[in-house]
Design a protein around this motif. Structure first.
Motif, PDB file in Angstrom:
ATOM      1  N   GLY A  58     -25.640   0.880 -13.867  1.00  0.00           N
ATOM      2  CA  GLY A  58     -25.418   2.287 -14.148  1.00  0.00           C
ATOM      3  C   GLY A  58     -24.379   2.893 -13.241  1.00  0.00           C
TER       4      GLY A  58
ATOM      5  N   SER B 288     -32.309   0.109 -15.645  1.00  0.00           N
ATOM      6  CA  SER B 288     -32.027   0.543 -14.283  1.00  0.00           C
ATOM      7  C   SER B 288     -31.233  -0.526 -13.526  1.00  0.00           C
ATOM      8  CB  SER B 288     -33.330   0.847 -13.541  1.00  0.00           C
ATOM      9  OG  SER B 288     -34.120  -0.316 -13.456  1.00  0.00           O
TER      10      SER B 288
ATOM     11  N   PRO C  21     -27.760   5.399 -16.532  1.00  0.00           N
ATOM     12  CA  PRO C  21     -27.751   3.992 -16.948  1.00  0.00           C
ATOM     13  C   PRO C  21     -26.575   3.687 -17.875  1.00  0.00           C
ATOM     14  CG  PRO C  21     -29.835   5.064 -17.531  1.00  0.00           C
ATOM     15  CD  PRO C  21     -28.931   6.113 -17.002  1.00  0.00           C
ATOM     16  N   LEU C  22     -26.055   2.487 -17.734  1.00  0.00           N
ATOM     17  CA  LEU C  22     -24.973   2.017 -18.605  1.00  0.00           C
ATOM     18  C   LEU C  22     -25.439   0.774 -19.327  1.00  0.00           C
ATOM     19  CD1 LEU C  22     -21.863   2.514 -16.324  1.00  0.00           C
ATOM     20  CD2 LEU C  22     -22.568   3.913 -18.258  1.00  0.00           C
TER      21      LEU C  22
ATOM     22  N   TYR D  13     -28.382   9.276 -11.438  1.00  0.00           N
ATOM     23  CA  TYR D  13     -28.137   7.904 -11.890  1.00  0.00           C
ATOM     24  C   TYR D  13     -28.085   7.924 -13.409  1.00  0.00           C
ATOM     25  CZ  TYR D  13     -28.781   2.991 -12.874  1.00  0.00           C
ATOM     26  OH  TYR D  13     -28.621   1.714 -13.341  1.00  0.00           O
TER      27      TYR D  13
END
Length: 165
Positions: free
Chosen positions: A160, A157, A149-150, A147
């Protein structure tokens, strides 16, 4: 003509040697067995065993310096029952159809083996698989799930990108 090739031809032309007994690559170089025998004598093996025993005996006497053993943790929380930094109650180790999750946590299945990833994928049937059908369905035995994150560099969280190899 190289010496090995000439030697090989001489062996094949000889009537004294049965052609079934000649290897496909006759050579005068030592075999792997010869190299191993030369490199690893019984004395060398005993020396290695003795050295391993000494290191094992000495290493058990060294003090433990891990953060968990010294009572420190990154977030300052240690489970008083186990001394672990994991603060949730361990779930029972069973094999069943349920998706076990520790108390106070939840889990949802996002995608599973056989789920369609292409609109024209057939209905999943584990007993009737082909490369063509599997190319249109989600696979299994993934060696990486991550995962990210974006936006990039974020520690959120909530948003992402999930990458599956």
């Amino acid at each position: 003509m190289t010496e090995q090739l000439k030697h090989s031809q001489d062996l094949h032309l000889s009537e004294e040697i049965d052609s079934d007994d000649i290897s496909s690559n006759p050579t005068d170089t030592p075999s792997l067995g010869d190299i191993t025998e030369t490199r690893f004598s019984r004395r060398t093996a005993l020396k290695g065993l003795l050295a391993s025993a000494v290191v094992g005996a000495v290493s058990t006497q060294l003090p433990t310096t891990s953060k968990a053993a010294s009572g420190a943790s990154l977030n300052g929380q240690i489970n008083p029952e186990t001394g672990s930094t994991f603060t949730f109650k361990e779930i029972e180790h069973v094999i069943n159809e349920d998706h076990g999750v520790a108390e106070g946590y939840n889990a949802d299945v996002l995608i599973r083996w056989g789920d369609k990833v292409m609109a024209d994928a057939p209905t999943f049937n584990a007993h009737n698989l082909s490369p063509e059908t599997q190319a249109k369905q989600f696979g299994y035995n993934n060696d990486f799930i991550g995962y990210m994150p974006l936006p990039m560099g974020s520690s959120s969280s909530d948003h992402g990108l999930l990458c599956v190899n």
